[in-house]
Scaffold this active site. Structure first.
Site, PDB file in Angstrom:
ATOM      1  N   ASP A 150       0.659   5.159   1.885  1.00  0.00           N
ATOM      2  CA  ASP A 150      -0.078   5.821   2.970  1.00  0.00           C
ATOM      3  C   ASP A 150      -0.937   6.938   2.401  1.00  0.00           C
ATOM      4  O   ASP A 150      -0.478   7.733   1.580  1.00  0.00           O
ATOM      5  CB  ASP A 150       0.900   6.382   4.008  1.00  0.00           C
ATOM      6  CG  ASP A 150       1.521   5.288   4.870  1.00  0.00           C
ATOM      7  OD1 ASP A 150       1.074   4.134   4.769  1.00  0.00           O
ATOM      8  OD2 ASP A 150       2.447   5.604   5.651  1.00  0.00           O
ATOM      9  N   HIS A 187       0.835  -1.199   0.000  1.00  0.00           N
ATOM     10  CA  HIS A 187       0.000   0.000   0.000  1.00  0.00           C
ATOM     11  C   HIS A 187       0.872   1.252   0.000  1.00  0.00           C
ATOM     12  O   HIS A 187       2.068   1.185   0.284  1.00  0.00           O
ATOM     13  CB  HIS A 187      -0.918   0.030   1.232  1.00  0.00           C
ATOM     14  CG  HIS A 187      -0.176   0.163   2.537  1.00  0.00           C
ATOM     15  ND1 HIS A 187       0.546  -0.871   3.098  1.00  0.00           N
ATOM     16  CD2 HIS A 187      -0.019   1.226   3.377  1.00  0.00           C
ATOM     17  CE1 HIS A 187       1.090  -0.467   4.233  1.00  0.00           C
ATOM     18  NE2 HIS A 187       0.785   0.809   4.417  1.00  0.00           N
TER      19      HIS A 187
END
Length: 308
Positions: A194, A192
């Site tokens: 942030d 991912h």
């Protein structure tokens, strides 16, 4: 960008920047370069006392070692739309592997957004230590954002103001990853970027954070008193793409418990952010991203909806 390769490189390290260097211009250039090329770096000799970081880790570890009933005293309410509180999270990563982690969220700044209902009362020093850490960390994050603003050719306050000025929020998260017999089947946190502006993270000795660069996963080796800085989506977009929002993930250890303490520096949910106006005012400076109300941006990213 395709990131679900398992290829790793143990010889590369994320940049390490010594903030005690008396040549501030040199330090600022190193921060800007690392943010442009990596989107992640580690700062050492940053002014936060190593003993305070040790105490932060100690009280966090003690909380997660409490009986489940005591941890549930600060649990996230089932009907809450906010993130604050203790909970266990389970999801699948991009390769279908299980991702599991216990975690605790609570805001540590500004005072108007701190809800002590979600701060553990046991151990007793927890509140004092986290308040002291918050005051130090705020100074460090603002200094880094000043250097990044100057790297854009802007006033030192530009990025902080773009995130919301004095209403910028600091959200503490403690991740607790128990040992896993087969780390290839269970990950700590899937790939991912942030969603927030900038993340400042400390971790215990169990290696686990990896950053994706040049088609490789690279271990982020952390100095015991160092702080890892991660550039997030908000700064990527406010800088109009100059700074990189790094893809990263957390792996599990076969034998050791991994604990990390990221603090997410972000806008309030109703704040509108986008490319800073000074960066898109010229004829050759078209905005690369649309502006968003932060809560709408978070929702669209969570639901994997188109953003631009």
């Amino acid at each position: 960008m395709e990131t679900n390769t398992n290829q790793e490189n143990a010889s590369l390290d994320i940049p390490v920047i010594d903030l005690s260097n008396q040549d501030e211009e040199l330090v600022a250039r190193a921060v800007v370069k690392a943010s442009e090329e990596w989107g992640i770096f580690q700062v050492v000799n940053h002014g936060i006392p190593p003993e305070l970081i040790r105490r932060l880790q100690e009280v966090g570890k003690k909380f997660f070692e409490l009986p489940e009933a005591e941890k549930e005293a600060v649990s996230k309410p089932k009907d809450s739309m906010d993130t604050e509180g203790y909970r266990t999270m389970y999801q699948k990563d991009l390769e279908g592997r299980d991702a599991w982690v216990d975690h605790l969220f609570h805001r540590i700044w500004p005072p108007s957004r701190v809800t002590y209902r979600f701060w553990p009362k046991n151990p007793r020093e927890y509140i004092e230590v986290n308040e002291e850490y918050a005051s130090h960390l705020k100074k460090l994050s603002e200094k880094i954002m000043e250097w990044l603003s100057e790297g854009l050719g802007l006033r030192r306050e530009a990025l902080k103001e773009g995130l919301g000025g004095e209403m910028v929020e600091y959200l503490m998260k403690i991740n607790y990853y128990p040992p896993c017999i087969d780390p290839d089947l269970v990950v700590g946190a899937p790939d991912h970027t942030d969603v927030n502006g900038i993340t400042l993270l400390v971790a215990n000795e169990a290696l686990g954070l990896q950053a994706f660069k040049d088609d490789l996963w690279i271990d982020a080796k952390c100095n015991p008193s160092g702080i890892i800085v991660i550039i997030g989506d908000q700064i990527l977009r406010m800088s109009n793409g100059k700074y990189k929002s790094v893809q990263h993930r957390a792996t599990r250890d076969k034998e050791k418990t991994r604990i990390s303490w990221p603090v997410f520096v972000e806008s309030s949910l109703d704040h509108v952010f986008g490319p800073l106006p000074e960066l898109i005012s010229g004829e050759d400076s078209a905005p690369k991203f649309k502006p968003y109300v932060y809560k709408d941006f978070k929702f669209r990213k969570l639901k994997k909806l188109s953003l631009d």
